[in-house]
Design a protein around this motif. Sequence first.
Motif, short mmCIF file in Angstrom:
data_model
loop_
_atom_site.label_atom_id
_atom_site.label_comp_id
_atom_site.label_asym_id
_atom_site.label_seq_id
_atom_site.Cartn_x
_atom_site.Cartn_y
_atom_site.Cartn_z
N HIS A 118 22.66 27.77 37.70
CA HIS A 118 21.94 26.66 37.08
C HIS A 118 20.64 27.17 36.47
CE1 HIS A 118 20.17 22.69 36.51
NE2 HIS A 118 21.34 22.16 36.81
N THR A 119 20.42 26.84 35.22
CA THR A 119 19.28 27.37 34.49
C THR A 119 17.94 26.90 35.07
OG1 THR A 119 20.63 27.41 32.47
CG2 THR A 119 18.25 27.59 32.21
N ILE A 120 17.87 25.66 35.55
CA ILE A 120 16.62 25.09 36.05
C ILE A 120 16.56 25.15 37.58
CG2 ILE A 120 15.20 23.03 36.15
CD1 ILE A 120 16.43 22.25 33.42
N LEU A 121 17.61 24.68 38.25
CA LEU A 121 17.68 24.73 39.70
C LEU A 121 18.26 26.08 40.11
CD1 LEU A 121 19.03 21.13 40.37
CD2 LEU A 121 16.67 21.92 40.41
N ARG A 122 17.40 27.08 40.18
CA ARG A 122 17.86 28.47 40.33
C ARG A 122 18.54 28.75 41.65
NH1 ARG A 122 13.77 32.61 37.17
NH2 ARG A 122 13.83 31.51 35.17
N GLY A 123 18.35 27.91 42.65
CA GLY A 123 19.07 28.10 43.90
C GLY A 123 20.50 27.60 43.86
N LEU A 124 20.90 26.97 42.78
CA LEU A 124 22.25 26.42 42.65
C LEU A 124 23.12 27.43 41.91
CD1 LEU A 124 24.07 23.99 43.15
CD2 LEU A 124 23.26 23.02 41.00
N GLU A 125 24.07 28.01 42.63
CA GLU A 125 24.89 29.08 42.08
C GLU A 125 26.29 29.01 42.66
OE1 GLU A 125 23.82 33.62 41.02
OE2 GLU A 125 23.68 33.12 43.15
N TYR A 126 27.29 29.33 41.84
CA TYR A 126 28.68 29.29 42.26
C TYR A 126 29.39 30.57 41.86
CZ TYR A 126 27.64 24.32 42.63
OH TYR A 126 27.07 23.10 42.95
N TRP A 127 30.41 30.94 42.64
CA TRP A 127 31.22 32.13 42.40
C TRP A 127 32.69 31.79 42.41
CZ3 TRP A 127 29.07 36.77 41.19
CH2 TRP A 127 27.72 36.95 41.49
N GLY A 128 33.44 32.47 41.54
CA GLY A 128 34.88 32.37 41.58
C GLY A 128 35.47 33.26 42.65
N GLN A 129 36.79 33.26 42.77
CA GLN A 129 37.48 34.00 43.82
C GLN A 129 37.67 35.47 43.48
OE1 GLN A 129 38.96 32.06 41.62
NE2 GLN A 129 40.62 33.34 40.80
N GLY A 130 37.51 35.84 42.23
CA GLY A 130 37.67 37.21 41.78
C GLY A 130 39.06 37.49 41.26
N THR A 131 39.15 38.39 40.29
CA THR A 131 40.42 38.83 39.75
C THR A 131 40.40 40.35 39.60
OG1 THR A 131 42.05 38.51 37.96
CG2 THR A 131 39.73 38.46 37.33
N GLN A 132 41.46 41.01 40.03
CA GLN A 132 41.51 42.47 40.06
C GLN A 132 41.83 43.04 38.69
OE1 GLN A 132 41.11 44.77 42.84
NE2 GLN A 132 41.04 46.20 41.09
N VAL A 133 41.01 44.00 38.26
CA VAL A 133 41.28 44.78 37.05
C VAL A 133 41.43 46.24 37.47
CG1 VAL A 133 40.37 45.60 34.85
CG2 VAL A 133 40.08 43.20 35.51
N THR A 134 42.58 46.83 37.17
CA THR A 134 42.85 48.22 37.51
C THR A 134 43.18 48.98 36.23
OG1 THR A 134 43.71 47.59 39.69
CG2 THR A 134 44.24 49.79 38.87
N VAL A 135 42.42 50.04 35.97
CA VAL A 135 42.61 50.87 34.78
C VAL A 135 43.11 52.23 35.25
CG1 VAL A 135 41.59 51.79 32.69
CG2 VAL A 135 40.74 49.64 33.66
N SER A 136 44.38 52.53 34.97
CA SER A 136 44.98 53.75 35.47
C SER A 136 46.18 54.12 34.61
CB SER A 136 45.42 53.58 36.93
OG SER A 136 46.02 54.76 37.43
N SER A 137 46.40 55.42 34.43
CA SER A 137 47.55 55.89 33.68
C SER A 137 48.73 56.15 34.60
CB SER A 137 47.19 57.16 32.91
OG SER A 137 46.77 58.19 33.79
#
Length: 118
Positions: A99-118
Amino acid sequence: QVQLVESGGGLVQPGGSLTLSCAASGSIFSIFTMGWYGQAPGKQRELVATIAGGGTTNYADSVKGRFTISRDNAKNTVYLQMNSLKPEDTAVYYCNAHHTILRGLEYWGQGTQVTVSS
């Protein structure tokens, strides 16, 4: 309350591309600065890119010129276009809403895996 749902991660060869998406709900999207953060095993979560409601962007030096963050406020969605991927980009990528004004208000997603490999 805001929920963030990520998609688009996967396995890709070096030099390839991926596009990550994060759909947000529960608030006025433009009030939040949106960001992408990456976390490799055993390391702290690190900023990759952010985008403010008006479109101002910020990138980590390691991804400048390769990654592009964008947002569609009407669709409550933020994207990360990842080009020229390197093995060192391998990480779990998390979507963040701050939140731009209420800086203590923050949320996170669950995450998504990115793997870079040959």
